[in-house]
Design a protein around this motif. Structure first.
Motif, PDB file in Angstrom:
ATOM      1  N   GLY A   1       0.756  -1.061  -0.169  1.00 24.23           N
ATOM      2  CA  GLY A   1       0.022  -0.074  -0.021  1.00 24.23           C
ATOM      3  C   GLY A   1       0.987   1.259  -0.153  1.00 24.23           C
ATOM      4  N   ALA A   2       0.231   2.405  -0.363  1.00 25.42           N
ATOM      5  CA  ALA A   2       0.925   3.607  -0.361  1.00 25.42           C
ATOM      6  C   ALA A   2       0.575   4.758   0.629  1.00 25.42           C
ATOM      7  CB  ALA A   2       0.484   4.338  -1.671  1.00 25.42           C
ATOM      8  N   THR A   3      -0.261   4.164   1.690  1.00 29.81           N
ATOM      9  CA  THR A   3      -0.608   5.125   2.864  1.00 29.81           C
ATOM     10  C   THR A   3       0.384   5.263   3.710  1.00 29.81           C
ATOM     11  OG1 THR A   3      -2.847   4.087   2.511  1.00 29.81           O
ATOM     12  CG2 THR A   3      -2.406   5.445   4.477  1.00 29.81           C
ATOM     13  N   SER A   4       0.564   6.403   4.117  1.00 30.19           N
ATOM     14  CA  SER A   4       1.574   6.706   5.130  1.00 30.19           C
ATOM     15  C   SER A   4       1.539   6.009   6.653  1.00 30.19           C
ATOM     16  CB  SER A   4       1.800   8.377   5.488  1.00 30.19           C
ATOM     17  OG  SER A   4       0.666   8.808   6.176  1.00 30.19           O
ATOM     18  N   GLU A   5       2.321   6.053   7.407  1.00 30.46           N
ATOM     19  CA  GLU A   5       2.170   5.245   8.610  1.00 30.46           C
ATOM     20  C   GLU A   5       1.357   6.249   9.454  1.00 30.46           C
ATOM     21  OE1 GLU A   5       3.210   2.527  10.016  1.00 30.46           O
ATOM     22  OE2 GLU A   5       3.937   1.737   8.112  1.00 30.46           O
ATOM     23  N   ALA A   6       1.514   7.731   9.524  1.00 28.55           N
ATOM     24  CA  ALA A   6       0.748   8.396  10.259  1.00 28.55           C
ATOM     25  C   ALA A   6      -0.801   8.325   9.813  1.00 28.55           C
ATOM     26  CB  ALA A   6       0.850   9.817  10.172  1.00 28.55           C
ATOM     27  N   ASP A   7      -1.268   8.159   8.584  1.00 26.71           N
ATOM     28  CA  ASP A   7      -2.383   7.848   8.117  1.00 26.71           C
ATOM     29  C   ASP A   7      -3.053   6.777   8.611  1.00 26.71           C
ATOM     30  OD1 ASP A   7      -2.912  10.596   7.182  1.00 26.71           O
ATOM     31  OD2 ASP A   7      -2.257   9.932   5.371  1.00 26.71           O
ATOM     32  N   LEU A   8      -2.118   5.711   8.655  1.00 30.55           N
ATOM     33  CA  LEU A   8      -2.584   4.193   8.850  1.00 30.55           C
ATOM     34  C   LEU A   8      -2.901   4.073  10.198  1.00 30.55           C
ATOM     35  CD1 LEU A   8       0.227   1.885   6.876  1.00 30.55           C
ATOM     36  CD2 LEU A   8      -2.297   2.072   6.280  1.00 30.55           C
ATOM     37  N   THR A   9      -1.998   4.626  11.000  1.00 31.78           N
ATOM     38  CA  THR A   9      -2.563   4.669  12.492  1.00 31.78           C
ATOM     39  C   THR A   9      -3.684   5.410  12.939  1.00 31.78           C
ATOM     40  OG1 THR A   9       0.038   4.687  13.189  1.00 31.78           O
ATOM     41  CG2 THR A   9      -1.607   5.362  14.889  1.00 31.78           C
ATOM     42  N   SER A  10      -4.129   6.277  12.212  1.00 30.22           N
ATOM     43  CA  SER A  10      -5.400   7.133  12.387  1.00 30.22           C
ATOM     44  C   SER A  10      -6.602   6.156  11.888  1.00 30.22           C
ATOM     45  CB  SER A  10      -5.411   8.367  11.764  1.00 30.22           C
ATOM     46  OG  SER A  10      -6.619   9.110  11.760  1.00 30.22           O
ATOM     47  N   VAL A  11      -6.336   5.545  10.753  1.00 30.16           N
ATOM     48  CA  VAL A  11      -7.438   4.773  10.141  1.00 30.16           C
ATOM     49  C   VAL A  11      -7.724   3.536  11.294  1.00 30.16           C
ATOM     50  CG1 VAL A  11      -8.162   3.396   8.276  1.00 30.16           C
ATOM     51  CG2 VAL A  11      -7.226   5.578   7.802  1.00 30.16           C
ATOM     52  N   GLN A  12      -6.695   3.071  11.606  1.00 32.38           N
ATOM     53  CA  GLN A  12      -6.667   1.790  12.643  1.00 32.38           C
ATOM     54  C   GLN A  12      -7.348   2.275  13.936  1.00 32.38           C
ATOM     55  OE1 GLN A  12      -2.770   0.464  14.249  1.00 32.38           O
ATOM     56  NE2 GLN A  12      -3.644  -1.473  14.686  1.00 32.38           N
TER      57      GLN A  12
END
Length: 229
Positions: free
Chosen positions: A163-174
């Protein structure tokens, strides 16, 4: 930064001392430099779009269409005083262990190896064949001890593409997905540029809901129960 107009003024001031052809060349060069300078001032590096979010995904486990045939699920079978359940998620490391799972109908310990008993609780880890109506698993075949079970490797829903999503955005979505699904989510984690969610069973409606909520290619939903018919 020097503007195109400034460059032109400098060039014009020197024109009386130069030939017509040299003057024209200098004016043309000044114009080009001005355009380049303006472009450099206005250009900024492009960034990847962040996942969108407008709230919790519209999904309820009770609304999911159950599988039509048999499924297989792996985990801990916990039988407390005759109430057997298959725990697909986390199991508390107590003695006897504790967990919350899917009720098992038709479960019997007769002829089943690999179990342990403490008081009125018996448990073991197995691959269980059953039908699933959305709330209860009804056993259809003898279980297999997990130590002897050789599962078929499931297909990678990402096709092997990270995937291309940033770690910061992944944490928020999680965090958002975990809060929205609560106990319906067996586990939620990030890996290879995605948020991964495992539920007992998804007919595709949860995947559609998180795609609509966060965008395609951000959240990957998997089912702990696997269809075999």
């Amino acid at each position: 930064m020097t503007s195109a107009t400034d460059e032109t003024i400098v060039a014009s001031a020197t024109l009386p001392h130069m030939s017509t052809s040299h003057s024209r060349m200098l004016l043309a060069a000044a114009s080009v430099l001005g355009v380049v300078a303006l472009s450099a001032c206005s250009t900024r590096p492009a960034s990847s779009p962040a996942p969108t979010s407008t709230g919790a995904p519209e999904w309820h486990a009770s609304d999911v269409r159950p599988p039509e045939g048999r499924v297989i699920g792996t985990g801990t079978v916990l039988d407390a005083a005759g109430d057997a359940q298959l725990c697909l998620g986390a199991v508390a490391e107590s003695y006897p262990p504790q967990c919350t799972g899917i009720p098992l109908e038709g479960w019997s310990w007769d002829g089943v190896d690999g179990s342990e008993t403490s008081g009125d609780t018996t448990w073991g880890t197995y691959a269980v064949y059953a039908t699933y109506d959305g709330t209860t698993l009804t056993v259809t075949d003898p279980p297999i001890m997990l130590a002897l079970y050789d599962p078929i490797r499931p297909e990678d829903p990402t096709g092997g593409v990270d995937g291309a999503t940033s770690e910061a955005d992944l944490t928020s979505v999680q965090d958002e997905v975990s809060a929205a699904l609560g106990q319906d989510a067996l586990t939620v984690w990030t890996e290879r540029g995605y948020v991964w969610v495992q539920v007992a069973w998804d007919d595709g409606s949860l995947q559609d809901a998180v795609d609509e909520e966060h965008g395609d290619g951000v959240v990957i939903v998997t089912s702990a129960l696997r269809e075999i018919d």
